[in-house]
Design an enzyme around this catalytic site. Structure first.
Site, PDB file in Angstrom:
ATOM      1  N   ASP A  51       0.938  -1.131   0.237  1.00 52.59           N
ATOM      2  CA  ASP A  51      -0.081   0.157   0.341  1.00 52.59           C
ATOM      3  C   ASP A  51       1.193   1.127   0.184  1.00 52.59           C
ATOM      4  OD1 ASP A  51      -1.977  -1.514  -0.071  1.00 52.59           O
ATOM      5  OD2 ASP A  51      -3.568  -0.553   1.475  1.00 52.59           O
ATOM      6  N   ASN A  97      -4.320  -1.646  -4.456  1.00 50.07           N
ATOM      7  CA  ASN A  97      -5.802  -2.025  -4.195  1.00 50.07           C
ATOM      8  C   ASN A  97      -5.917  -1.479  -2.517  1.00 50.07           C
ATOM      9  OD1 ASN A  97      -8.358  -3.030  -2.792  1.00 50.07           O
ATOM     10  ND2 ASN A  97      -7.768  -4.722  -2.541  1.00 50.07           N
ATOM     11  N   GLY A  99      -6.758   2.025  -0.772  1.00 45.32           N
ATOM     12  CA  GLY A  99      -7.736   2.801  -0.694  1.00 45.32           C
ATOM     13  C   GLY A  99      -7.367   3.702   0.345  1.00 45.32           C
ATOM     14  N   ARG A 127     -14.219  -1.060  -5.322  1.00 43.69           N
ATOM     15  CA  ARG A 127     -13.916   0.121  -4.452  1.00 43.69           C
ATOM     16  C   ARG A 127     -14.665   1.430  -5.132  1.00 43.69           C
ATOM     17  NH1 ARG A 127      -9.685  -1.118  -1.069  1.00 43.69           N
ATOM     18  NH2 ARG A 127     -11.292  -0.207   0.724  1.00 43.69           N
ATOM     19  N   SER A 173     -17.400   5.318   3.323  1.00 46.66           N
ATOM     20  CA  SER A 173     -16.105   5.201   3.824  1.00 46.66           C
ATOM     21  C   SER A 173     -15.900   6.655   3.544  1.00 46.66           C
ATOM     22  CB  SER A 173     -15.250   4.835   2.250  1.00 46.66           C
ATOM     23  OG  SER A 173     -13.879   4.880   2.660  1.00 46.66           O
ATOM     24  N   SER A 174     -14.853   6.510   4.896  1.00 45.89           N
ATOM     25  CA  SER A 174     -14.547   8.250   5.617  1.00 45.89           C
ATOM     26  C   SER A 174     -13.204   8.399   4.857  1.00 45.89           C
ATOM     27  CB  SER A 174     -14.605   7.988   7.084  1.00 45.89           C
ATOM     28  OG  SER A 174     -12.867   6.748   6.967  1.00 45.89           O
ATOM     29  N   SER A 203     -16.734   5.133  10.422  1.00 44.49           N
ATOM     30  CA  SER A 203     -14.845   5.011  10.964  1.00 44.49           C
ATOM     31  C   SER A 203     -14.570   6.742  11.064  1.00 44.49           C
ATOM     32  CB  SER A 203     -15.172   4.605   9.796  1.00 44.49           C
ATOM     33  OG  SER A 203     -15.127   3.294   9.251  1.00 44.49           O
ATOM     34  N   ASP A 320     -11.477  -2.327  10.974  1.00 40.39           N
ATOM     35  CA  ASP A 320     -10.465  -3.345  10.603  1.00 40.39           C
ATOM     36  C   ASP A 320     -10.033  -3.887  11.637  1.00 40.39           C
ATOM     37  OD1 ASP A 320     -10.564  -2.093   8.179  1.00 40.39           O
ATOM     38  OD2 ASP A 320      -8.821  -0.982   8.287  1.00 40.39           O
ATOM     39  N   GLU A 348     -11.397  -4.946   0.765  1.00 41.15           N
ATOM     40  CA  GLU A 348     -10.380  -5.321   0.087  1.00 41.15           C
ATOM     41  C   GLU A 348     -11.471  -7.403  -0.720  1.00 41.15           C
ATOM     42  OE1 GLU A 348      -9.706  -3.768   2.312  1.00 41.15           O
ATOM     43  OE2 GLU A 348      -7.586  -3.641   2.827  1.00 41.15           O
ATOM     44  N   ARG A 351     -15.672  -8.351   3.143  1.00 40.49           N
ATOM     45  CA  ARG A 351     -15.129  -9.311   4.412  1.00 40.49           C
ATOM     46  C   ARG A 351     -16.635  -9.855   5.594  1.00 40.49           C
ATOM     47  NH1 ARG A 351     -10.850  -4.657   6.006  1.00 40.49           N
ATOM     48  NH2 ARG A 351      -9.598  -5.804   4.942  1.00 40.49           N
ATOM     49  N   HIS A 392      -6.140  -9.430   2.850  1.00 37.69           N
ATOM     50  CA  HIS A 392      -4.619  -9.558   3.828  1.00 37.69           C
ATOM     51  C   HIS A 392      -5.065  -9.389   5.494  1.00 37.69           C
ATOM     52  CE1 HIS A 392      -5.022  -4.318   5.062  1.00 37.69           C
ATOM     53  NE2 HIS A 392      -5.833  -5.110   4.290  1.00 37.69           N
ATOM     54  N   ARG A 393      -6.596  -8.868   5.854  1.00 39.67           N
ATOM     55  CA  ARG A 393      -6.666  -9.366   6.871  1.00 39.67           C
ATOM     56  C   ARG A 393      -7.610 -10.892   6.907  1.00 39.67           C
ATOM     57  NH1 ARG A 393      -5.729  -4.946   9.158  1.00 39.67           N
ATOM     58  NH2 ARG A 393      -5.515  -3.423   7.588  1.00 39.67           N
ATOM     59  N   LYS A 423       0.310  -6.662   2.018  1.00 39.26           N
ATOM     60  CA  LYS A 423      -0.691  -5.234   1.305  1.00 39.26           C
ATOM     61  C   LYS A 423      -0.048  -4.263   2.357  1.00 39.26           C
ATOM     62  CE  LYS A 423      -5.240  -3.217   0.726  1.00 39.26           C
ATOM     63  NZ  LYS A 423      -5.114  -2.546   1.562  1.00 39.26           N
TER      64      LYS A 423
END
Ligand SMILES: O=C(O)C1=C[C@@H](OP(=O)(O)O)[C@@H](O)[C@H](O)C1
Ligand SMILES: C=C(OP(=O)(O)O)C(=O)O
Length: 437
Positions: A51, A97, A99, A127, A173-174, A203, A320, A348, A351, A392-393, A423
């Site tokens: 990232d 990817n 953001g 996205r 999204s913030s 967020s 997250d 991503e 989720r 990744h998460r 990421k």
């Protein structure tokens, strides 16, 4: 998608100290602020990952000069600010990817103007970015969709800010509000700029990170609750000289959860009481689950304190790190519910869907809704092959399913495509192996 995998055997106990990699959110904000500012900025402990690599590469393509210095204690990135005037008026930028890279950069390039294209991996093109583009174009910029309306890829042409007030939706999204706040000084040349937030802002702690860093680069933002933000004219980002990147609080969540599940103590270094990241509040969620947490200015430690208690809570403020709670829920004494997490669906991967599918593979009973997930642990975890969806998460979370908890043992898990952790945390599995010994 690669066919690589990593097999994790069950782990009876974890213990140790982990030095965290730099915060992704702070790293990419500082890089852009440094580039836009006047003067040289020395950034200490920038995150090294996919990232930040796409942000660094984009800045280079735009003609922003930076160098990397390796020292005995870490790395220092030296960025030469361009004071809002980019040397290269056209560029084609690959944003992966990330953001935190594409959203603020889109705003910066749209306001500065030129001939720029921005694109990413296929998921990036799913996205949303429409709320940001709408806010910018309504103010006079010229951003065009070259694929599906509302999504990258984008073509940014010359435009001109013609208004003193912008409105942006805050409920998807913030990062859209973050992007506008970061470029507001570039818009507020002759008159003040006010940004109004439409709809519930999600967020919120990420907006606090943004405001904190903007301030450190010498710009004042007047805040009217979460409803509007005003920037007075004539403010230019000034180099703070040297700036340090905290450890990543979202990355901390995996190790703290490991300590909470499988004994501990596990200590993370790099974030603590003094952190500006909202995700340090993950520790408070673990406390609610009965975990013993201790904190210093720059460290947090988690230690199991009997079986984990199930939790039912709103996780909008830590979207997250909340994924890690969904895994901790596998070890709890009842059903846990994670509420107000609709943004999971546009990250991503979807989720909520991915988490439900993979939790079921290890035996959990899962109910998913548009904005919540409810996890009932199994009597015993079942060994499984975990798909990670280039997220990744998902990979980091499911490594924790190999841990033995107080109420139930972990299961051997095969993590598909483990390299997706690049990421934000390329060395994740090495760090995990160290506490698992
Ligand atoms: O601004 C940021 O640094 C981020 C904001 C959050 O996104 P949303 O605002 O889309 O929830 C978070 O999930 C992301 O990883 C990083
Ligand atoms: C949502 C995330 O990333 P991004 O910055 O790409 O939005 C994340 O890291 O969990």
């Amino acid at each position: 998608m690669t066919h690589e995998y990593l097999d994790l055997q069950t782990v009876p106990h974890v213990q140790g100290v982990v030095r965290l990699p730099g915060s992704k959110s702070i790293s990419n904000r500082i890089l852009l602020l440094a580039a836009l500012s006047q003067g040289q900025v020395a950034i200490v402990d920038l995150l090294a990952s996919d990232d930040t690599a796409v942000m660094l590469a984009a800045l280079r393509s735009l003609g922003v000069q930076w160098t990397e210095e390796k020292t005995a204690t870490g790395t220092i990135h030296h960025v030469t600010g361009v004071a809002g005037v980019l040397p290269n008026k056209s560029a084609d930028l690959f944003m992966g990817n990330a953001g935190t890279a594409i959203r603020p950069l889109t705003a910066a390039l749209a306001v500065i103007g030129g001939d720029y294209t921005l694109h990413g991996v296929p998921r990036m093109h799913e996205r949303p970015i429409g709320d940001l583009v709408d806010a910018l174009n309504a103010a006079g910029t010229n951003v065009v969709y070259t694929g599906n309306p509302g999504f990258p890829p984008l073509h940014i042409k010359q435009g001109k800010i013609t208004t003193e007030r912008l409105s942006v939706r805050g409920d998807v999204s913030s990062q859209f509000l973050t992007a506008l706040l970061m470029v507001a000084p570039l818009m507020a040349k002759e008159h003040a700029i006010t940004i109004d937030v439409v709809g519930e802002l999600i967020s919120k702690p990420y907006i606090e990170i943004t405001l904190n860093l903007i301030r450190r680069f010498g710009v004042k933002v007047e805040q009217n609750g979460w409803a509007s933000f005003t920037i007075q004219p004539g403010q230019v980002y000034q180099s703070p000289g040297t700036i340090h990147v905290e450890g990543d609080a979202s990355s901390a969540s995996y190790f703290l959860a490991a300590g909470a599940i499988a004994g501990g103590p596990v200590r993370v270094e790099g974030v603590g009481k003094d952190s500006i990241q909202g995700d340090v509040r993950f520790a408070a969620a673990l406390e609610q689950m009965g975990v013993q947490i201790t904190m210093g200015d720059n460290w947090i430690e988690a230690r199991a304190n009997g079986p984990l208690k199930a939790i039912d809570a709103d996780f909008n403020h830590i979207p997250d790190a909340a994924m890690t709670i969904a895994i901790a829920a596998l070890y709890a004494d009842g059903t846990s519910t994670l509420r107000n997490i609709a943004s999971w669906r546009v990250k991503e991967t979807d989720r909520i869907a991915a988490m439900a599918t993979e939790l079921r593979k290890v035996g959990a009973t899962v109910e998913e809704g548009p904005d919540y997930i409810k996890v009932t642990p199994p009597a015993a975890l079942t060994p499984a092959t975990i798909d990670t969806y280039d997220d990744h998460r998902m990979a980091m979370c499911f490594s924790l399913a190999s841990l033995d908890g107080a109420l139930r043992k972990g299961a051997a898990v095969r993590i598909n495509d483990p390299k997706c952790v690049n990421k934000t945390f390329p060395d994740y599995f090495t760090a995990f192996a160290k506490i698992a010994q």
